[in-house]
Design an enzyme around this catalytic site. Structure first.
Site, PDB file in Angstrom:
ATOM      1  N   SER A   1      30.533 132.439  41.612  1.00 49.98           N
ATOM      2  CA  SER A   1      29.375 132.195  40.758  1.00 49.98           C
ATOM      3  C   SER A   1      28.189 132.951  41.318  1.00 49.98           C
ATOM      4  O   SER A   1      28.239 133.499  42.416  1.00 49.98           O
ATOM      5  CB  SER A   1      29.055 130.710  40.704  1.00 49.98           C
ATOM      6  OG  SER A   1      28.390 130.339  41.896  1.00 49.98           O
ATOM      7  N   LYS A   2      27.114 132.955  40.555  1.00 53.99           N
ATOM      8  CA  LYS A   2      25.915 133.700  40.955  1.00 53.99           C
ATOM      9  C   LYS A   2      25.375 133.242  42.305  1.00 53.99           C
ATOM     10  O   LYS A   2      24.678 133.983  42.977  1.00 53.99           O
ATOM     11  CB  LYS A   2      24.837 133.534  39.891  1.00 53.99           C
ATOM     12  CG  LYS A   2      25.124 134.349  38.652  1.00 53.99           C
ATOM     13  CD  LYS A   2      23.838 134.897  38.067  1.00 53.99           C
ATOM     14  CE  LYS A   2      24.119 136.023  37.113  1.00 53.99           C
ATOM     15  NZ  LYS A   2      23.854 135.701  35.755  1.00 53.99           N
TER      16      LYS A   2
END
Ligand code: GLU
Length: 495
Positions: free
Chosen positions: A256-257
């Site tokens: 994920s980011k």
């Protein structure tokens, strides 16, 4: 598993954002499978979510795929006999399937309201049981259902899931994955606004486009039984499946980011070499053998096999990515490397807009090829080699303030001036000056490097001098002497 059908695989992104690392890897595996089997790789744009679609996203997906070298045989901006390849243009075929489903009874109208379902869900929550839709309109007669629909009563179309059917997915990566239809509720195939849902159109399109193998992320495994049931309702042979593992971030959770860039576009703009990223994406779940990390596209295609994709999550190892980037950069031929870094040099204002990857520039950037991991690192590292004079950084300034530096620079400048060009052996000059002044080699090299490049790191001094040429080298040494002289005067006055 036999492969009797021609290999036709697809990548089916929704244009609702930039191409994600996971999507790029799925596209790559599909591409590699098609290319290694003489098959067809097609691109289908799943753009039914009109609110979230954007032309920019579509463009960035196409650009990212091209950047990775994943060419498609059928799809947007390509030919193909199975189009349209945008789902938004396939509505007629969806409507026909809806009508067929209603007539044949594998779709039925359900008038349960959202409020009703929420009450059910609440009750299940209170009773601590899993909510399951009770299919309350499953047995409503078709006449009555159509009459209510005609009167404008809001409804969805649900898929009539048969009872007690085994659904066994023969997955090329995961082996046999067994479901029973009893685990699948009567799912919504068409929303109240007439828009079909993903599972419905995906199966319709995969069958219409004669997809032989569905290769996609593991997160879709739960959808596969629903899609298989559509194939069965249509009386069609199911495709084969391969569900590729999740990509995990450094924290062991789904990428994920939080743990780094997830959009391919970010890697492109940060100057990652395409070949390195391609190689790295392959390694996210796939291996050629037990030991080879670096391989070319040709080597990948020669060895590609869905069986070599692992079941377990694939770690996104940033260190490995950077290592691969450096490795790929070192392997590049000089002209390609120069062409690759040129836009970054132009952006940094170090060379003019219309600069070309000529021999001089090649010589210059080649001196840094061993030293960078990303193309974008070059301008900062090589800045001192451009223009007439470099800017001295803190370390260079310190080196130039040391005692006896003027003598060193003067002696080297004299030697450069007197030398034939190109200089045969610059280190011999340095050695001679060191002997003359009775200094260690380092005491000579450090200030010379500082004067010539404005910094203490960088390529071999002999390369620096060769790249700068006689006049510029001389000028840098002489002007540096002037600067040192002035600052000595300044400090004398201050003192
Ligand atoms: N549009 C879907 C997605 O982006 C496609 C999934 C599939 O490959 O079936 O996840």
């Amino acid at each position: 598993m036999t492969e009797s059908r021609p290999v036709r695989v697809r990548f089916a992104p929704s244009p609702t954002g930039m191409l994600h690392i996971g999507g790029a890897r799925t596209a790559l595996f599909n591409w590699a499978f098609a290319r290694s089997r003489g098959g067809t790789f097609l691109l289908r744009i799943e753009d039914t979510d009109t609110e979230r679609n954007s032309v920019e996203s579509l463009q960035s997906i196409l650009d990212s795929m091209r950047w990775l070298g994943l060419d498609w045989n059928e799809g947007p901006e390509a030919d193909g006999n199975f189009g349209p390849y945008f789902q938004s243009e396939r509505v007629e075929s969806y409507n026909a399937a809806m009508a067929r489903g209603l007539t044949e009874g594998w779709l039925y109208r359900c008038f349960a309201t959202a409020e009703e379902l929420e009450v059910q869900r609440e009750e299940a929550r209170a009773a601590k049981t899993n909510w399951r839709f009770d299919a309350r309109f499953r047995d409503l007669s078709q006449e009555e259902a159509e009459a209510r629909h005609a009167k404008g009563e809001r409804n969805v179309l649900r898929f009539r899931v048969p009872e007690g059917e085994d659904i066994v997915i023969k997955d090329h990566i995961r082996g046999e994955v067994k479901f029973t239809s009893n685990d699948v509720e009567d799912w919504v195939a068409v929303r109240p606004n007439g828009m079909p849902t993903y599972n419905f159109v995906c199966a319709l399109d995969d069958s219409a486009m004669e997809i032989s193998h569905v290769i996609r992320g593991e997160e879709h495994l739960v959808n596969t039984p629903k899609q298989i049931l559509v194939y069965r309702a249509l009386g069609l042979a199911e495709p084969e499946y391969a569900h590729v593992p999740l990509i995990l971030g450094q924290d062991g959770k789904k990428l994920s980011k939080r743990t780094g860039d997830t959009a391919l576009g970010d890697y492109i703009s940060k100057g990652y070499p395409a070949d390195a990223l391609f190689n790295f994406l392959c390694l996210l779940g796939f291996s050629i053998d037990d030991k080879t990390d670096v391989f070319t596209r040709e080597e990948l295609l020669a060895a590609f096999d869905l069986k070599r994709i692992s079941k377990g999550g694939a770690l996104f190892d940033t260190d490995k990515l950077h290592w691969l980037c450096g490795d790929w950069i070192r392997r590049m031929q000089s002209p390609s490397f120069t062409a690759a870094v040129l836009p970054y040099l132009i952006d940094a204002g170090l060379v003019p807009e219309d600069a070309s990857a000529d021999a001089n520039l090649q010589l210059l950037v080649a001196a840094f090829q061993e030293r960078i991991t990303l193309y974008s690192e070059l301008p900062a590292q090589a800045a001192g080699m451009f223009g007439e004079m470099p800017e001295y950084d803190g370390k260079a300034q310190k080196a130039l303030r040391a005692d006896g530096v003027s003598d060193v620079l003067e002696a080297v400048a004299k030697a450069v001036d007197a030398s034939a060009w190109p200089m045969e052996d610059f280190s011999a000059t340095v050695k001679a000056v060191a002997g003359e002044l009775d200094l260690g080699m380092g005491k000579v090299m450090k200030p010379v490097r500082a004067a010539l490049t404005g910094t203490l790191g960088g390529p071999e001094l002999a390369d620096v001098v060769r790249i700068l040429g006689k006049q510029r080298s001389l000028k840098r040494l002489q002007e540096c002497l002037t600067v040192i002289g002035e600052s000595l005067e300044d400090s004398a006055q201050e003192g």
